[in-house]
Design a protein around this motif. Structure first.
Motif, PDB file in Angstrom:
ATOM      1  N   GLY A  43      25.489  25.276  59.056  1.00  0.00           N
ATOM      2  CA  GLY A  43      26.155  25.009  57.791  1.00  0.00           C
ATOM      3  C   GLY A  43      26.837  26.199  57.148  1.00  0.00           C
ATOM      4  N   LEU A  44      26.697  27.399  57.714  1.00  0.00           N
ATOM      5  CA  LEU A  44      27.247  28.591  57.059  1.00  0.00           C
ATOM      6  C   LEU A  44      28.775  28.581  57.008  1.00  0.00           C
ATOM      7  N   ALA A  45      29.412  28.238  58.106  1.00  0.00           N
ATOM      8  CA  ALA A  45      30.876  28.269  58.134  1.00  0.00           C
ATOM      9  C   ALA A  45      31.464  27.374  57.057  1.00  0.00           C
ATOM     10  N   ASP A  46      30.905  26.186  56.893  1.00  0.00           N
ATOM     11  CA  ASP A  46      31.436  25.238  55.915  1.00  0.00           C
ATOM     12  C   ASP A  46      31.188  25.709  54.485  1.00  0.00           C
ATOM     13  N   VAL A  47      29.953  26.156  54.197  1.00  0.00           N
ATOM     14  CA  VAL A  47      29.642  26.501  52.812  1.00  0.00           C
ATOM     15  C   VAL A  47      30.343  27.781  52.376  1.00  0.00           C
ATOM     16  N   LEU A  48      30.646  28.678  53.321  1.00  0.00           N
ATOM     17  CA  LEU A  48      31.301  29.936  52.966  1.00  0.00           C
ATOM     18  C   LEU A  48      32.821  29.840  52.975  1.00  0.00           C
ATOM     19  N   ASP A  49      33.352  28.716  53.377  1.00  0.00           N
ATOM     20  CA  ASP A  49      34.801  28.533  53.388  1.00  0.00           C
ATOM     21  C   ASP A  49      35.344  28.662  51.957  1.00  0.00           C
ATOM     22  N   GLY A  50      36.193  29.643  51.737  1.00  0.00           N
ATOM     23  CA  GLY A  50      36.762  29.854  50.409  1.00  0.00           C
ATOM     24  C   GLY A  50      35.886  30.650  49.458  1.00  0.00           C
ATOM     25  N   ALA A  51      34.761  31.163  49.935  1.00  0.00           N
ATOM     26  CA  ALA A  51      33.847  31.919  49.067  1.00  0.00           C
ATOM     27  C   ALA A  51      34.377  33.329  48.819  1.00  0.00           C
ATOM     28  N   ASP A  52      34.202  33.802  47.583  1.00  0.00           N
ATOM     29  CA  ASP A  52      34.564  35.169  47.227  1.00  0.00           C
ATOM     30  C   ASP A  52      33.364  36.104  47.318  1.00  0.00           C
ATOM     31  N   ALA A  68       8.919  38.894  59.726  1.00  0.00           N
ATOM     32  CA  ALA A  68       9.903  39.210  58.691  1.00  0.00           C
ATOM     33  C   ALA A  68      11.151  39.843  59.298  1.00  0.00           C
ATOM     34  N   LEU A  69      10.956  40.715  60.291  1.00  0.00           N
ATOM     35  CA  LEU A  69      12.095  41.385  60.912  1.00  0.00           C
ATOM     36  C   LEU A  69      12.988  40.387  61.642  1.00  0.00           C
ATOM     37  N   GLU A  70      12.376  39.443  62.331  1.00  0.00           N
ATOM     38  CA  GLU A  70      13.158  38.418  63.025  1.00  0.00           C
ATOM     39  C   GLU A  70      14.018  37.636  62.041  1.00  0.00           C
ATOM     40  N   PHE A  71      13.416  37.271  60.891  1.00  0.00           N
ATOM     41  CA  PHE A  71      14.171  36.498  59.906  1.00  0.00           C
ATOM     42  C   PHE A  71      15.312  37.315  59.306  1.00  0.00           C
ATOM     43  N   PHE A  72      14.994  38.489  58.770  1.00  0.00           N
ATOM     44  CA  PHE A  72      16.009  39.251  58.051  1.00  0.00           C
ATOM     45  C   PHE A  72      17.124  39.740  58.969  1.00  0.00           C
ATOM     46  N   TYR A  73      16.788  40.073  60.197  1.00  0.00           N
ATOM     47  CA  TYR A  73      17.810  40.546  61.127  1.00  0.00           C
ATOM     48  C   TYR A  73      18.799  39.423  61.437  1.00  0.00           C
ATOM     49  N   ALA A  74      18.275  38.275  61.842  1.00  0.00           N
ATOM     50  CA  ALA A  74      19.162  37.169  62.209  1.00  0.00           C
ATOM     51  C   ALA A  74      19.926  36.641  60.995  1.00  0.00           C
ATOM     52  N   SER A  75      19.232  36.444  59.896  1.00  0.00           N
ATOM     53  CA  SER A  75      19.856  35.883  58.708  1.00  0.00           C
ATOM     54  C   SER A  75      20.951  36.797  58.169  1.00  0.00           C
ATOM     55  N   THR A  76      20.652  38.082  58.081  1.00  0.00           N
ATOM     56  CA  THR A  76      21.629  39.020  57.522  1.00  0.00           C
ATOM     57  C   THR A  76      22.855  39.154  58.410  1.00  0.00           C
ATOM     58  N   THR A  81      28.498  38.171  59.343  1.00  0.00           N
ATOM     59  CA  THR A  81      29.517  37.720  60.298  1.00  0.00           C
ATOM     60  C   THR A  81      30.342  36.575  59.729  1.00  0.00           C
ATOM     61  N   TYR A  82      29.656  35.547  59.239  1.00  0.00           N
ATOM     62  CA  TYR A  82      30.375  34.392  58.692  1.00  0.00           C
ATOM     63  C   TYR A  82      31.062  34.747  57.378  1.00  0.00           C
ATOM     64  N   GLY A  83      30.461  35.657  56.623  1.00  0.00           N
ATOM     65  CA  GLY A  83      31.088  36.094  55.382  1.00  0.00           C
ATOM     66  C   GLY A  83      32.391  36.833  55.642  1.00  0.00           C
TER      67      GLY A  83
END
Length: 253
Positions: A43-52, A68-76, A81-83
């Motif tokens: 869902g990231l590509a769609d929700v970030l479309d047009g985001a400032d 925690a490292l697995e989560f923060f590394y992948a999520s960030t 990337t999508y941002g």
């Protein structure tokens, strides 16, 4: 301006969305509830479309270093990337006062948070990192995590806790301002020992657990010095006092 709040239905995220909306900003709450998962990138590509702006207040459900490292590394990495692909102009992230110090001495969860910050700083994207002290709303979790056989074992560390509503204000300010490309700190108006912070909550709710100050007690697996959780003198201080906040909370044990 369109701002996407990752973790937008949680304690802090929902408040950020509310404050941004009050300012006339288009704020989108993104979470698994809305089909957005920063860890898997669903869902990231769609929700970030047009985001400032992205405001990331998501958190790992694991407090051990590996989880925690697995989560923060992948999520960030996904958010960066999508941002970047969406043309996001400011990546705002919430972190914890003392993260860099605890990452170096204790590793664990704080090492993972520090890696999150490193990825943001090294990404080449514009950013604003907000370091917060402990939330008032987090006091019960601190007590529960430190409880051993009906005794709450707490270190001698000092804290300067803050209301979640004030944290949300700071994040809304960061999201609507120009990127700082640095870390800023926020805290509440009063300083306590960790034991006094917890004691006030237990007394207010009539919780019978005994509080024991133990210099060897650990804080979510980490050993603390007396000042390790305190912000720097130049931190932005908010005015909501713990006693005033506490007396507006429901009395439940």
């Amino acid at each position: 301006m369109r701002i996407v709040v990752i973790g937008g239905h949680g304690l802090i995220g929902s408040r950020v969305v509310e404050k941004l909306t009050e300012r006339g900003v288009t704020a989108v709450a993104a979470s698994r509830r809305t089909g957005v998962n920063s860890f898997t990138a669903d869902g990231l590509a769609d929700v970030l479309d047009g985001a400032d702006v992205i405001v990331d207040v998501s958190n790992s459900s694991y407090f051990d270093e590996a989880g925690a490292l697995e989560f923060f590394y992948a999520s960030t990495l996904n958010l960066l990337t999508y941002g970047a692909a969406a043309g996001v102009k400011n990546h705002v992230a919430l972190s914890v006062v003392g993260t860099d110090r605890l990452a170096a001495t204790e590793r664990g969860y704080f090492f993972a948070k520090n890696e999150q910050e490193r990825l943001i700083r090294d990404s080449g994207s514009s950013f604003s990192i907000v370091h917060s002290t402990q939330f008032y709303e987090f006091v019960r979790s601190i007590a529960d995590a430190a409880t051993v056989e009906k005794r709450v074992l707490l270190s001698e560390a000092q804290v300067r806790p803050i209301a979640a509503d004030d944290v949300a204000t700071a994040l809304a300010d960061a999201a609507t301002a120009e990127p700082t490309n640095r870390t800023t700190e926020i805290a509440g108006p009063d300083q306590y020992r960790l034991s006094e912070f917890v004691r006030q909550d237990l007394a207010y709710r009539g919780d019978p657990r005994d509080i024991i100050t133990d210099p060897l007690a650990r804080y979510f697996g980490s050993s603390l010095t007396e000042t390790e959780l305190l912000p720097a003198p130049e931190a932005r201080l908010f005015s909501t006092r713990y006693a005033d906040w506490l007396h507006h909370q429901p009395v439940t044990v």
